[in-house]
Write a protein that holds these residues in place. Structure first.
Motif, PDB file in Angstrom:
ATOM      1  N   GLY A 274     -38.788 -32.083  -7.641  1.00 30.84           N
ATOM      2  CA  GLY A 274     -39.808 -33.386  -7.301  1.00 30.84           C
ATOM      3  C   GLY A 274     -39.842 -33.778  -5.935  1.00 30.84           C
ATOM      4  O   GLY A 274     -39.704 -34.922  -5.380  1.00 30.84           O
ATOM      5  N   GLN A 275     -39.454 -33.019  -5.065  1.00 33.17           N
ATOM      6  CA  GLN A 275     -39.562 -33.146  -3.578  1.00 33.17           C
ATOM      7  C   GLN A 275     -40.972 -33.316  -3.093  1.00 33.17           C
ATOM      8  O   GLN A 275     -41.800 -32.819  -3.712  1.00 33.17           O
ATOM      9  N   LYS A 276     -41.077 -34.073  -2.045  1.00 33.07           N
ATOM     10  CA  LYS A 276     -42.480 -34.541  -1.666  1.00 33.07           C
ATOM     11  C   LYS A 276     -43.193 -33.114  -1.115  1.00 33.07           C
ATOM     12  O   LYS A 276     -44.439 -33.204  -1.815  1.00 33.07           O
ATOM     13  N   GLU A 277     -42.829 -32.173  -0.624  1.00 30.69           N
ATOM     14  CA  GLU A 277     -43.641 -30.900  -0.674  1.00 30.69           C
ATOM     15  C   GLU A 277     -44.145 -30.239  -1.954  1.00 30.69           C
ATOM     16  O   GLU A 277     -45.117 -29.693  -1.941  1.00 30.69           O
ATOM     17  N   LEU A 279     -44.755 -31.996  -4.488  1.00 30.45           N
ATOM     18  CA  LEU A 279     -45.835 -32.939  -5.023  1.00 30.45           C
ATOM     19  C   LEU A 279     -47.049 -32.825  -4.403  1.00 30.45           C
ATOM     20  O   LEU A 279     -48.317 -32.787  -4.997  1.00 30.45           O
ATOM     21  N   GLN A 280     -46.842 -32.374  -3.097  1.00 32.47           N
ATOM     22  CA  GLN A 280     -48.086 -32.089  -2.258  1.00 32.47           C
ATOM     23  C   GLN A 280     -48.834 -30.780  -2.771  1.00 32.47           C
ATOM     24  O   GLN A 280     -49.968 -30.591  -2.929  1.00 32.47           O
ATOM     25  N   ALA A 281     -47.845 -29.832  -3.194  1.00 37.40           N
ATOM     26  CA  ALA A 281     -48.331 -28.555  -3.620  1.00 37.40           C
ATOM     27  C   ALA A 281     -48.947 -28.727  -4.991  1.00 37.40           C
ATOM     28  O   ALA A 281     -50.041 -27.849  -5.343  1.00 37.40           O
ATOM     29  N   ILE A 282     -48.498 -29.836  -6.029  1.00 36.18           N
ATOM     30  CA  ILE A 282     -49.280 -29.894  -7.130  1.00 36.18           C
ATOM     31  C   ILE A 282     -50.462 -30.731  -6.953  1.00 36.18           C
ATOM     32  O   ILE A 282     -51.669 -30.417  -7.361  1.00 36.18           O
ATOM     33  N   ILE A 283     -50.779 -31.476  -5.807  1.00 34.70           N
ATOM     34  CA  ILE A 283     -51.993 -32.001  -5.475  1.00 34.70           C
ATOM     35  C   ILE A 283     -52.963 -31.022  -5.031  1.00 34.70           C
ATOM     36  O   ILE A 283     -54.181 -31.104  -5.293  1.00 34.70           O
ATOM     37  N   ALA A 284     -52.315 -29.932  -4.340  1.00 34.59           N
ATOM     38  CA  ALA A 284     -53.210 -28.843  -3.678  1.00 34.59           C
ATOM     39  C   ALA A 284     -53.476 -27.782  -4.893  1.00 34.59           C
ATOM     40  O   ALA A 284     -54.241 -26.895  -4.511  1.00 34.59           O
ATOM     41  N   GLY A 285     -53.043 -28.121  -6.156  1.00 37.63           N
ATOM     42  CA  GLY A 285     -53.212 -27.186  -7.122  1.00 37.63           C
ATOM     43  C   GLY A 285     -52.328 -25.948  -7.212  1.00 37.63           C
ATOM     44  O   GLY A 285     -52.611 -24.777  -7.902  1.00 37.63           O
ATOM     45  N   GLU A 286     -51.422 -25.866  -6.299  1.00 38.09           N
ATOM     46  CA  GLU A 286     -50.609 -24.675  -6.119  1.00 38.09           C
ATOM     47  C   GLU A 286     -49.401 -24.576  -6.966  1.00 38.09           C
ATOM     48  O   GLU A 286     -49.124 -23.457  -7.440  1.00 38.09           O
ATOM     49  N   THR A 328     -51.110 -35.326 -13.411  1.00 37.69           N
ATOM     50  CA  THR A 328     -51.475 -36.439 -13.937  1.00 37.69           C
ATOM     51  C   THR A 328     -50.922 -37.456 -13.165  1.00 37.69           C
ATOM     52  O   THR A 328     -51.548 -38.643 -12.936  1.00 37.69           O
ATOM     53  N   ASN A 329     -49.733 -37.431 -12.193  1.00 38.34           N
ATOM     54  CA  ASN A 329     -49.337 -38.299 -11.379  1.00 38.34           C
ATOM     55  C   ASN A 329     -48.708 -38.242 -10.171  1.00 38.34           C
ATOM     56  O   ASN A 329     -48.458 -39.125  -9.394  1.00 38.34           O
ATOM     57  N   ALA A 330     -49.188 -36.881  -9.519  1.00 34.98           N
ATOM     58  CA  ALA A 330     -48.375 -36.702  -8.286  1.00 34.98           C
ATOM     59  C   ALA A 330     -49.024 -37.540  -7.190  1.00 34.98           C
ATOM     60  O   ALA A 330     -48.320 -37.859  -6.317  1.00 34.98           O
ATOM     61  N   GLU A 331     -50.214 -37.674  -7.288  1.00 34.12           N
ATOM     62  CA  GLU A 331     -50.961 -38.377  -6.201  1.00 34.12           C
ATOM     63  C   GLU A 331     -50.526 -39.723  -6.026  1.00 34.12           C
ATOM     64  O   GLU A 331     -50.158 -40.219  -4.960  1.00 34.12           O
ATOM     65  N   GLU A 332     -50.402 -40.377  -7.362  1.00 35.31           N
ATOM     66  CA  GLU A 332     -49.774 -41.735  -7.163  1.00 35.31           C
ATOM     67  C   GLU A 332     -48.115 -41.797  -6.613  1.00 35.31           C
ATOM     68  O   GLU A 332     -47.695 -42.868  -6.274  1.00 35.31           O
ATOM     69  N   LEU A 333     -47.298 -40.715  -7.054  1.00 38.10           N
ATOM     70  CA  LEU A 333     -46.026 -40.897  -6.933  1.00 38.10           C
ATOM     71  C   LEU A 333     -45.607 -40.028  -5.573  1.00 38.10           C
ATOM     72  O   LEU A 333     -44.474 -40.385  -5.197  1.00 38.10           O
ATOM     73  N   VAL A 334     -46.485 -39.313  -4.729  1.00 35.18           N
ATOM     74  CA  VAL A 334     -46.038 -38.403  -3.707  1.00 35.18           C
ATOM     75  C   VAL A 334     -45.476 -39.436  -2.458  1.00 35.18           C
ATOM     76  O   VAL A 334     -44.327 -38.854  -1.956  1.00 35.18           O
TER      77      VAL A 334
END
Ligand code: AHR
Length: 338
Positions: A274-277, A279-286, A328-334
């Motif tokens: 659950g590191q920041k990068e 969560l950013q990759a989750i937001i990017a769909g990767e 479902t929650n990456a954007e909110e928690l990044v």
């Protein structure tokens, strides 16, 4: 004359008492040069009113998770006015043993130990025990008996982490597909248990097949290299990557892109931390999912030490509660991620 003899006797007694008190005392100093503690004969105790001195043996400090863990310990020690003696074993168990021995020689009051491998730390634990210095394991396990060889282990449940990744894949991807696994450091409880939790869960899903599983040492560079090899060997047959941590998943994403495939579409990836990068990759769909493994040990580790100082007992295993990050929650928690 009688008075003179009494005076002489009194002087002799005062001298004898002073000699006895100072005879076995040694005062050690921290690397920073401040007085750390006083040892009196066999028993080692912090002088009342003096700062408590805690040693923190970190096993390496070269990636976001480790840096977040170290910062958490440092910040909490500072907040509570506790002096911290910090060492970095630079990924070597032999150095970690000698780091702990150095802390013992300095006379720290407690030792927080973040092991690299489960095996190999017995001499350090035995030396601390002989010196009567309580050891608290944080994050990974080390061989030995809780409550005997060390006080307690504060950690995530790594088996559960592996299970949660497998469960997420079954629930969100389906129960068939070819998997490759990037394992963590060999001999580390985080790697052994994350593998066990994941593969045990898959036993009920025979159409989820593991094509290959290899260590990439929890590092991004090795994650990329091993993934390149997996792609060479299995190419487009790979549907899913399970990485024991985010750093290796990020390396694998780079290898997938370099091979002309699209992470998140051609191959889905699941990992842990659950590191920041990530969560950013989750937001990017990767990246599809990352099960949290919290590195924020400072508050709980020093709570345990304060309980022990107060003479209270603590559980022999203290489990961190971890979240799960996905679309479902990456954007909110990044923003709160490390
Ligand atoms: O032991 C915990 C693991 O250690 C973390 O998942 C990882 O990123 C680190 O190397």
């Amino acid at each position: 004359m009688k008075r003179k003899i009494s005076l002489l006797l009194a002087l002799v007694m005062v001298f004898a008492i002073l000699t006895a008190c100072s005879g076995n005392d040694t005062t050690s100093t921290t690397p920073e040069g401040s007085k750390a503690e006083t040892t009196k004969g066999e028993e080692t105790t912090a002088d009342s009113g003096e700062k408590l001195v805690v040693g923190f043996s970190q096993m390496e400090n070269n990636m976001p998770w480790r840096i977040a863990e170290t910062n958490s310990i440092r910040a909490e020690a500072e907040k509570r006015g506790i002096e911290l003696v910090y060492t970095d074993a630079q990924s070597q168990t032999a150095k970690q043993v000698s780091d702990v021995e150095d802390m013992i020689a300095q006379g720290v009051d407690y030792i927080l130990l973040a092991p690299r491998e489960a095996e190999g730390l017995a001499p350090a634990l035995a030396a601390a025990k002989a010196a009567n210095i309580p050891v608290i394991l944080i994050d990974r396990a080390a061989k030995g008996e809780a409550g005997v060889d060390y006080v307690t282990l504060i950690a995530s449940d790594f088996i559960e982490e592996g299970q949660r990744v497998a469960e997420w894949i079954v629930d969100n991807h389906g129960n068939s597909g070819n998997i490759v696994i990037l394992e963590g450091t060999q001999g580390a409880s985080a790697a052994t248990d994350r593998q066990k939790g994941f593969t045990d869960y898959l036993k009920d899903f025979p159409n989820l097949k593991v094509l290959a599983s290899q260590t990439a040492d929890f590092t991004r560079a090795d994650g990329q290299k091993v993934m390149e090899n997996f792609i060479q060997a299995h190419g487009k047959d790979i549907d899913i990557v399970y990485a024991h941590n985010d750093e290796m998943a990020i390396g694998a994403i780079q290898a997938i892109k370099a091979a002309g495939m699209v992470p998140g579409e051609d191959i889905i990836l699941a990992s842990i931390d659950g590191q920041k990068e990530a969560l950013q990759a989750i937001i990017a769909g990767e990246l599809a999912v990352s099960v949290e493994c919290s590195p924020f040990f400072g508050p709980i580790a020093f709570d345990v030490i304060e309980k022990l100082e107060a003479g209270e007992s603590v559980d022999t295993f203290i489990k961190n509660d971890d979240r799960l990050f996905d679309g479902t929650n990456a954007e909110e928690l990044v923003d709160g991620a490390f």
